[in-house]
Design a protein around this motif. Structure first.
Motif, mmCIF file in Angstrom:
data_model
loop_
_atom_site.group_PDB
_atom_site.id
_atom_site.type_symbol
_atom_site.label_atom_id
_atom_site.label_comp_id
_atom_site.label_asym_id
_atom_site.label_seq_id
_atom_site.Cartn_x
_atom_site.Cartn_y
_atom_site.Cartn_z
ATOM 1 N N ASP A 101 0.757 -1.213 0.130
ATOM 2 C CA ASP A 101 0.183 -0.108 0.066
ATOM 3 C C ASP A 101 0.861 1.377 0.169
ATOM 4 N N SER A 102 2.193 1.142 0.464
ATOM 5 C CA SER A 102 2.714 2.653 0.670
ATOM 6 C C SER A 102 3.337 2.616 -0.670
ATOM 7 N N VAL A 103 3.910 1.618 -1.436
ATOM 8 C CA VAL A 103 4.384 1.699 -2.712
ATOM 9 C C VAL A 103 3.290 2.212 -3.832
ATOM 10 N N GLU A 104 2.208 1.731 -3.443
ATOM 11 C CA GLU A 104 1.069 2.177 -4.345
ATOM 12 C C GLU A 104 0.779 3.544 -4.039
ATOM 13 N N ALA A 105 0.742 4.219 -2.963
ATOM 14 C CA ALA A 105 0.514 5.402 -2.685
ATOM 15 C C ALA A 105 1.552 6.398 -3.068
ATOM 16 N N PHE A 106 2.969 5.782 -2.991
ATOM 17 C CA PHE A 106 3.966 6.694 -3.377
ATOM 18 C C PHE A 106 3.730 6.818 -5.053
ATOM 19 N N ILE A 107 3.137 5.954 -5.721
ATOM 20 C CA ILE A 107 3.309 6.090 -6.926
ATOM 21 C C ILE A 107 1.902 6.963 -7.542
ATOM 22 N N GLN A 108 0.840 6.776 -6.647
ATOM 23 C CA GLN A 108 -0.272 7.558 -7.015
ATOM 24 C C GLN A 108 -0.034 8.954 -6.924
ATOM 25 N N TYR A 109 0.841 9.561 -5.823
ATOM 26 C CA TYR A 109 0.797 10.870 -5.516
ATOM 27 C C TYR A 109 1.985 11.307 -6.114
ATOM 28 N N ASN A 110 2.824 10.652 -6.681
ATOM 29 C CA ASN A 110 4.173 11.166 -7.366
ATOM 30 C C ASN A 110 4.105 11.231 -8.676
ATOM 31 N N VAL A 111 3.327 10.498 -9.551
ATOM 32 C CA VAL A 111 3.082 10.552 -10.889
ATOM 33 C C VAL A 111 2.092 11.556 -11.464
#
Length: 64
Positions: free
Chosen positions: A22-32
């Motif tokens: 979930d942390s990796v998904e949130a990082f990608i979602q907010y930084n792309v």
């Protein structure tokens, strides 16, 4: 022995991705950045013209 400097960091990265997906998904979602579709695609798909607003039974107005 020669592969250890490469495989250990890769294994730790794989472990973090699997342990905290979930942390990796949130990082990608907010930084792309978000890229919208071009207007030409909307016209080709039939969404170019603006539709009339939908008025529900209870009087609530919803603009599409």
């Amino acid at each position: 022995m020669f592969k250890a400097p490469l495989t250990i960091p890769l294994w730790l990265g794989w472990l973090l991705i699997n342990a905290f997906p979930d942390s990796v998904e949130a990082f990608i979602q907010y930084n792309v950045p978000y890229t919208p579709f071009p207007k030409e695609i909307d016209k080709l798909c039939g969404f170019g013209e603006k539709r009339k607003p939908v008025i529900r039974v209870n009087g609530e107005r919803i603009d599409p």
